[in-house]
Design an enzyme around this catalytic site. Sequence first.
Site, short mmCIF file in Angstrom:
data_model
loop_
_atom_site.label_atom_id
_atom_site.label_comp_id
_atom_site.label_asym_id
_atom_site.label_seq_id
_atom_site.Cartn_x
_atom_site.Cartn_y
_atom_site.Cartn_z
N THR A 1 38.58 48.16 54.51
CA THR A 1 39.58 49.06 53.92
C THR A 1 38.98 49.79 52.73
O THR A 1 39.18 51.00 52.57
CB THR A 1 40.83 48.26 53.51
OG1 THR A 1 41.26 47.54 54.65
CG2 THR A 1 41.93 49.14 53.01
N GLU B 1 39.22 37.54 63.04
CA GLU B 1 39.83 36.46 62.27
C GLU B 1 39.69 35.12 62.98
O GLU B 1 39.98 35.00 64.17
CB GLU B 1 41.31 36.73 62.04
CG GLU B 1 41.55 37.72 60.93
CD GLU B 1 43.03 38.04 60.73
OE1 GLU B 1 43.32 38.75 59.75
OE2 GLU B 1 43.87 37.58 61.52
N GLY C 1 40.11 42.92 60.60
CA GLY C 1 38.82 42.34 60.97
C GLY C 1 38.97 41.11 61.83
O GLY C 1 40.06 40.54 61.96
N SER D 1 44.54 41.80 52.56
CA SER D 1 44.15 41.90 53.97
C SER D 1 45.06 42.87 54.72
O SER D 1 46.29 42.82 54.60
CB SER D 1 44.24 40.51 54.58
OG SER D 1 43.82 40.57 55.91
N SER D 2 44.43 43.75 55.49
CA SER D 2 45.23 44.69 56.28
C SER D 2 45.82 43.92 57.44
O SER D 2 45.08 43.31 58.22
CB SER D 2 44.34 45.80 56.82
OG SER D 2 43.51 46.29 55.80
N ASN E 1 41.37 37.13 52.44
CA ASN E 1 41.34 38.40 51.71
C ASN E 1 42.67 38.59 50.96
O ASN E 1 43.73 38.44 51.55
CB ASN E 1 41.13 39.55 52.73
CG ASN E 1 41.01 40.90 52.05
OD1 ASN E 1 41.12 41.00 50.82
ND2 ASN E 1 40.80 41.93 52.84
N SER F 1 37.54 39.85 58.48
CA SER F 1 38.55 40.02 57.43
C SER F 1 37.93 39.76 56.05
O SER F 1 37.28 38.74 55.84
CB SER F 1 39.69 39.04 57.68
OG SER F 1 40.64 39.20 56.67
N GLY F 2 38.13 40.69 55.15
CA GLY F 2 37.61 40.55 53.78
C GLY F 2 36.19 41.08 53.62
O GLY F 2 35.61 40.95 52.55
N1 LIG Z 1 32.58 48.26 47.86
C1 LIG Z 1 33.27 47.34 47.23
N2 LIG Z 1 33.16 47.21 45.90
C2 LIG Z 1 33.86 46.29 45.23
N3 LIG Z 1 34.70 45.41 45.80
C3 LIG Z 1 34.85 45.47 47.15
C4 LIG Z 1 34.16 46.44 47.91
N4 LIG Z 1 34.52 46.26 49.19
C5 LIG Z 1 35.41 45.23 49.21
N5 LIG Z 1 35.61 44.77 47.98
C6 LIG Z 1 36.49 43.64 47.60
O1 LIG Z 1 36.76 42.88 48.72
C7 LIG Z 1 38.16 42.79 48.97
C8 LIG Z 1 38.42 42.84 50.45
O2 LIG Z 1 38.08 44.08 50.98
P1 LIG Z 1 38.92 44.81 52.12
O3 LIG Z 1 40.36 44.67 51.87
O4 LIG Z 1 38.37 46.15 52.27
O5 LIG Z 1 38.54 43.93 53.34
P2 LIG Z 1 38.86 44.24 54.85
O6 LIG Z 1 37.56 44.23 55.57
O7 LIG Z 1 39.68 45.44 54.97
O8 LIG Z 1 39.68 42.96 55.25
P3 LIG Z 1 40.89 42.83 56.29
O9 LIG Z 1 40.32 42.89 57.63
O10 LIG Z 1 41.47 41.54 55.94
O11 LIG Z 1 41.78 43.97 55.98
C9 LIG Z 1 38.75 43.97 48.28
O12 LIG Z 1 40.07 43.68 47.89
C10 LIG Z 1 37.82 44.13 47.08
O13 LIG Z 1 38.22 43.24 46.06
MG LIG Z 2 41.53 45.82 55.41
#
Ligand SMILES: Nc1ncnc2c1ncn2[C@@H]1O[C@H](COP(=O)(O)OP(=O)(O)OP(=O)(O)O)[C@@H](O)[C@H]1O
Ligand SMILES: [Mg+2]
Length: 1109
Positions: free
Chosen positions: A112, A389, A387, A160-161, A157, A107-108
């Site tokens: 996404t 957790e 992700g 977070s999705s 996050n 997660s994070g």
């Molecule tokens: N390529 C990137 N460039 C800039 N910031 C990023 C990038 N990837 C992620 N982030 C930052 O990290 C944060 C978390 O990313 P994201 O929501 O994609 O995580 P995730 O893997 O989907 O987590 P979860 O499993 O909780 O959904 C985003 O809100 C953004 O601020």
């Molecule tokens: Mg996500």
Amino acid sequence: MEVKTSLLDNMIGVGDMVLLEPLTEDSFLENLRKRFDHNEIYTYIGSVVISVNPYRSLPIYSPEKVEEYRNRNFYELSPHIYALADEAYRSLRDQDKDQCILITGESGAGKTEASKLVMSYVAAVCGKGQEVNKVKEQLLQSNPVLEAFGNAKTVRNDNSSRFGKYMDIEFDFKGDPLGGVISNYLLEKSRVVKQPRGERNFHIFYQLLSGASDDTLKKLKLDRDFSKYNYLSLDSAVVNGLDDATSFRTVKNAMQIVGFMEDEVQSVLELVAAVLKLGNIEFKPESRLNGTDESRVKDKNDLKEMCELLGIEQTVLERAFSYRTVEAKVEKVSTTLNVAQAYYARDALAKNLYSRLFSWLVTRINESIKAQTKTRHKVMGVLDIYGFEIFEDNSFEQFIINYCNEKLQQIFIELTLREEQEEYVREGIEWTNIEYFNNAIICDLIENNQNGIMAMLDEECLRPGTVTDETFLDKLNTVCAEHQHFESRLSKNSKFLNDHSLPHSCFRIQHYAGKVLYCVEGFVDKNNDLLYRDLSQAMYKASHSLIKLLFPEGNPAKVNLKRPPTAGFQFKASVGTLMRNLQTKNPNYIRCIKPNDKKAAHIFTESLVCHQVNYLGLMENVRVRRAGYAFRQAYEPCLERYKMLCKRTWPHWRAPAREGVEVLMADLQVPTEEFSYGRSKIFIRNPRTLFFLEERRRQCLEDLATLIQKIYRGWKCRTHFLLLKKSQIVIAAWYRRYAQQKKYHKIKSATTIVQSYTRGWQARKLLRELKHQKRCEEAATTIAAYWHGTQARRELRRLKEEARRKHAVAVIWACWQGLKVRREYRKFFRANAGKKIYNFTIQRIMQKYFFGLKKTLPSMSPIDKNWPARPYRFLDGAHTELKRLFHLWRCKKYRSQFTEEKKAVYEEKLEASELFKDKKSLYPSSVSQPFKGDYLEISKNPKYQKLNSSVEEKVLLADVVNKINRANGKGATRILLLTKKNVVLADQKTGQVKASVALPDLTSVSVSTQNDGFFALKLKEGSASAVKGDFLLSSEHLIETITKLHHIGSTASDDGEQLNVDITDEFLVQFKQDKVCVKFIQGAPKNGNGVSCKRKNNRLLEVSVPASA
Ligand SMILES: Nc1ncnc2c1ncn2[C@@H]1O[C@H](COP(=O)(O)OP(=O)(O)OP(=O)(O)O)[C@@H](O)[C@H]1O
Ligand SMILES: [Mg+2]
């Protein structure tokens, strides 16, 4: 020329971990850190992309970058998620292979974001057009909607999705997007009613309250204050970097683009509001007769508002919170709910309501984005699932989420580690096995149908009797105790008996990504996911169309007594389907890594990354990759793809494909260590070799394209040339025709001119000849005429001569005869008889003349001009003299009859004539008027008696005149009296004397030459009368007045000096001190007295006199 950045050029660290030397965990991490520190967040392991979350926006996603990576080989440029997206898209488009992009990480870690980057890249590079753009826009805009309803801030996050998402994007054969299908996996609905510390509810609740207009909130019966809602945690209500109000507008806009109707959006918001209201409903116990407590709604206001929002009858819902009806096959039993049960029911309803709304949203989006055509399409799946957790308190949701991640890891292992190694063996390639951790054993612990944790949970949920979370844990402790990845305090395995980190109510699983401690509390309930039937029926009864749709089981006509499948069971099934689906597609991996736990940029926590690298099996991945081959392909497609590189295989190879590939490789002189021949595939060790083949192919294709182009251009040019030639012939023909036509017209007109000249010349010649002929004829005629004339004149002369002679003869004869007679009669006449006869005759004639004249004398009137005509010319002189004499005598006679008075009158007239004749236009009209003198009969008229008496002398002239005002030229009537000594001016009405001028004081009188009666009496300078200056007067009897004045003035003058009469159209008059010029101008002819007099300025008085008609 474009500068190419190769994977190997200007590289920070190593772009592809396969090239890392030496390969150790430390060097691996060091490489990642080095690249991360230089903003290089992407690194490859072969075709797998490792993405380290930068936690800040980097300038590497611009449209220019998209262009840079477009249609480029995977290893050509520095590692980027775009390279992977481009590779996947091109394989899909060009090689007709369905693709899936598997994005994993905790997660994070940035899954996404990565999925959105892939989608936006594909949207940017695929086809364009109005329809295609609309599809793209809808696909992209589905993200904000789902994120608003399915994402939340967690401790790991901020976005977070809280659901799993798999999206299939469908393309046509050209690679243009047609539509898509989204599958969602188990929303973490417990978040709706309770959020862990430091976390928030789903974004939409905060977005709605912050971003909706006052009007909308009023309609939804909501208050902007978060603290008014029990379901909204307050400690993280406002998240740094998240603008809920703006996000709300974005979401609404996205919903509109995706295709939500206005009323659908409203319904969705009403449901969200209803959930908030539901959270505020509180219960109080009410004791019953049997001693039990029954729950009652405390404050009905929220309940009422919620019911109004959803169109539910309040009493129905209220009852559903107090009673529960259990339907068995035959009977219905209604039991009361205590307060705790009521709260449970309320929360269950809220969770169900929200999660069903979420599923409906996905279905609705799918409806909008589904491909319109039924043609076969290619699919690119993008998987962005929650992700891995590990929280402080991990419950059923984390168990499910982590199970899903185990499955994904499993598929990764299956396809990249196990499958690859097995393939080498299968294909007979020499291979030393590489050890890796296979998490199939953990998956088995969870999903095994006989003794897996999920099966145990389901069994427990379905078992009759008292079922609690503890009984479930007991069961696990018995069944799974032996499993090496299962840990529990009370399991038979005494190993954990003293492990205080493992509480009694928990079990621990050693996941591939680490150990997770799950608290069993709520497992059974959440797995059962029960909603009391009374509540679903109450919901079904709502008049709100959407809520009715969400609770179909509430329809009393379709009562199903069968237990619905458990949440775990459903999830397992859908994950199974997903895995099967993924296995049919070509996988592309993005392994997301989280660099730190603080969500902060620039921080690279080595231990954290190291942990992720380990559990993700990245080191093993590199090892397999390094020992193995970068690329493999079955012989047939390989030959098909590269056969143009060798003359022997191009265009057709008739023998088996493998032989063809061998010939091809030999021909291309690829070093033998670079590839191996498997049973059905060729294995290429290095990407470089593949690039070499691809490059050669590209060149060959270019050559082929050039050849085709050459032939096509040749054909086009020839066609063009033939067309030009044909056109040239046509144009030439037309031009020649035109030129000849022009020449012909020129010759024709020249001929006409020559012809006309010739004809003219001939005509003139003929004319000349004719004229000559005519002249000759005329000359002949003239000559003849002259001749005849001469003849005639000669004849005439002869005849005249003859006549003269005859006459002369006659005269001579007569004279002879006369002479003879005179000689004969001379004797009969006296001498001088002729003279006497002459005198006598003259006397007789004169006598006759005088007597005749006496009879014809004219009358005695002097004006009679008649005179008889003379009878003989010789009397001319005498006749005229006689006429003169007669006239003089007649005048004398006439004059002798005159009296003295009449004589004086005529003298005056004569004087007037001398003064004015031919000098003043007024004069002729005065001739016939007699000079009366006293026009006023002053001596007789009693009115003027006084005036008369005041004048001593005899009045010679009394008349009314106009005295011209010196200032403005206007007239005033005065009586003018003229005596022998004075000129008197008196008032006409009163007869009072206004002025009296002694005649000697008068120097001159000025009059104009025109037809007017103006006259100026000019006075001697210094005289007594000259005090007021000269007089300008106007009289109707001007001629008479002036004549009389002139006459008297002359006689009155002592020195016999005559009074001057100036006749001029411009004269000066002395008015007091000023000399004013009186100017007469001729105006238009007028009837009557139209004389006007105007003072123009100090120096000019203008008198306009009409021209005499
Ligand atoms: N390529 C990137 N460039 C800039 N910031 C990023 C990038 N990837 C992620 N982030 C930052 O990290 C944060 C978390 O990313 P994201 O929501 O994609 O995580 P995730 O893997 O989907 O987590 P979860 O499993 O909780 O959904 C985003 O809100 C953004 O601020
Ligand atoms: Mg996500």
